[in-house]
Scaffold this active site. Sequence first.
Site, short mmCIF file in Angstrom:
data_model
loop_
_atom_site.label_atom_id
_atom_site.label_comp_id
_atom_site.label_asym_id
_atom_site.label_seq_id
_atom_site.Cartn_x
_atom_site.Cartn_y
_atom_site.Cartn_z
N HIS A 14 -7.04 0.82 1.16
CA HIS A 14 -6.32 -0.59 1.13
C HIS A 14 -5.13 0.25 0.51
O HIS A 14 -4.86 -0.11 -0.36
CB HIS A 14 -7.01 -1.73 0.46
CG HIS A 14 -6.51 -2.73 0.77
ND1 HIS A 14 -7.38 -3.84 1.16
CD2 HIS A 14 -4.56 -3.29 0.30
CE1 HIS A 14 -5.95 -5.29 1.06
NE2 HIS A 14 -4.81 -4.54 0.25
N LYS A 100 -8.71 -6.32 9.67
CA LYS A 100 -8.33 -6.53 8.96
C LYS A 100 -8.48 -8.52 8.90
O LYS A 100 -7.63 -9.31 9.78
CB LYS A 100 -7.22 -6.59 7.75
CG LYS A 100 -6.30 -7.45 6.59
CD LYS A 100 -7.39 -6.82 5.34
CE LYS A 100 -7.16 -8.02 4.11
NZ LYS A 100 -6.47 -7.30 3.00
N HIS A 175 -10.33 -5.70 -2.91
CA HIS A 175 -9.57 -5.93 -4.45
C HIS A 175 -10.32 -7.48 -4.74
O HIS A 175 -9.55 -7.90 -4.56
CB HIS A 175 -7.50 -6.40 -4.07
CG HIS A 175 -7.45 -6.84 -2.59
ND1 HIS A 175 -8.03 -8.63 -2.38
CD2 HIS A 175 -6.53 -6.91 -1.38
CE1 HIS A 175 -6.97 -8.56 -1.43
NE2 HIS A 175 -6.63 -7.47 -0.86
N ASP A 248 -4.36 -0.70 -2.78
CA ASP A 248 -3.40 -2.35 -2.94
C ASP A 248 -1.75 -1.78 -3.62
O ASP A 248 -1.27 -2.56 -3.80
CB ASP A 248 -4.27 -3.59 -3.17
CG ASP A 248 -2.98 -5.44 -2.46
OD1 ASP A 248 -2.84 -4.65 -1.29
OD2 ASP A 248 -3.50 -5.85 -3.63
C1 NCD Z 1 0.43 -7.56 -0.36
C2 NCD Z 1 1.55 -7.90 0.11
O1 NCD Z 1 2.50 -7.77 -0.46
O2 NCD Z 1 1.40 -6.94 1.56
N1 NCD Z 1 0.74 -8.52 -1.84
C3 NCD Z 1 -0.04 -8.15 -3.03
O3 NCD Z 1 -0.08 -9.08 -3.78
N2 NCD Z 1 -1.49 -7.67 -2.55
C4 NCD Z 1 -0.94 -7.77 0.64
C5 NCD Z 1 -2.08 -8.59 0.50
O4 NCD Z 1 -2.95 -7.59 0.22
O5 NCD Z 1 -2.39 -9.34 -0.77
ZN ZN Z 2 -3.49 -5.63 0.23
#
Ligand code: NCD
Ligand code: ZN
Length: 345
Positions: A14, A100, A175, A248
């Site tokens: 991710h 997604k 996540h 993430d």
């Molecule tokens: C992600 C983003 O900035 O694209 N931000 C985050 O806080 N994880 C989006 C996401 O995965 O929720």
């Molecule tokens: Zn993300």
Amino acid sequence: MTRTLTIRRPDDWHLHLRDGAMLDGVAPESARHFARAIVMPNLVPPVLTGRDAAAYRDRILAALPEGAGFTPLMTLYLTETTDPADVTAAHAAGLIHAVKLYPAGATTNSASGVRDFDRVRPVLEAMAEAGIPLCVHGEVTEPDVDIFDREAVFIDRVLDPLRRATPGLRVVMEHITTAQGVNYVKAGGNGLGATITVHHLVINRNHILAGGIRPHYYCLPVAKREEHRLALRAAATSGEARFFLGTDSAPHADPLKESACGCAGCFTAPNAMSILAHVFEEEAALDRLEAFTSLNGPAFYGLPPNAATLTLTRGDPVAYPYRIETGAGPVTLFDPGFPLHWRAA
Ligand code: NCD
Ligand code: ZN
């Protein structure tokens, strides 16, 4: 005590690579340690079709240093008008590896996401048939649901009904941040997996809010209470096949985070492996790091693990920059708050 650890090269299941100057700045950071990544499609405009995914993949490849040996695994952004035939064709061609699902309004660039889940039923059925995983941002968006409860409520109100209505659909809860998420995934049967980030193994909500507000610890889903962080650490270090790394890593230029209304996202690509080795060592689970970073993810996605290896060495503290400079502005690294002794070669 172990001083070096050699594991199969890790993958990131991710990742946000962005586009343009930010992509140029951050892609080399992921390519340094990771061999592959599931690349999130929440660009502006989003990656909606197989054609969009092919074009974005080419821009990513162009942003990588020569000989990087990094393969982006593309995804499509599910909307209420996604064409099932386009999804299955892109998957059959080996172009996309997942779709997604963003509930509309849940996070960064999710405005085109799904409001009425009945409208995506034909796509989900085609995906179940073809074995294409659905990556789920698991938070409800109703304003009356407390932000710290949004993941747990999503499981009950959306995810569980959706999975029951679509037998055979492979789902990755992205996540996860709660003990409820961990427990749901453990009980969920073979077609269910979950990614866990680096930062959610390190911070709880106090890190964001106690003693001053720390925008670089703000991400979505937001970090929860300590008991949830501990549940995530237990899951990640358990070796269980259904839990795997998805950093993430979500870069935003510093002015967009250090703001009256700051963006969500932690940037962990550069120091992710050092932090993970530290966490797994603390949990006396270094022998299970490889499962989490390099084996469980490929197994879920039906891909072979990487043949190449990554060696981590423990020694004097590793100095990471406070921030990196990109053509889209400076981006501050996630600071785990403790010295890192594991260096990834
Ligand atoms: C992600 C983003 O900035 O694209 N931000 C985050 O806080 N994880 C989006 C996401 O995965 O929720
Ligand atoms: Zn993300």
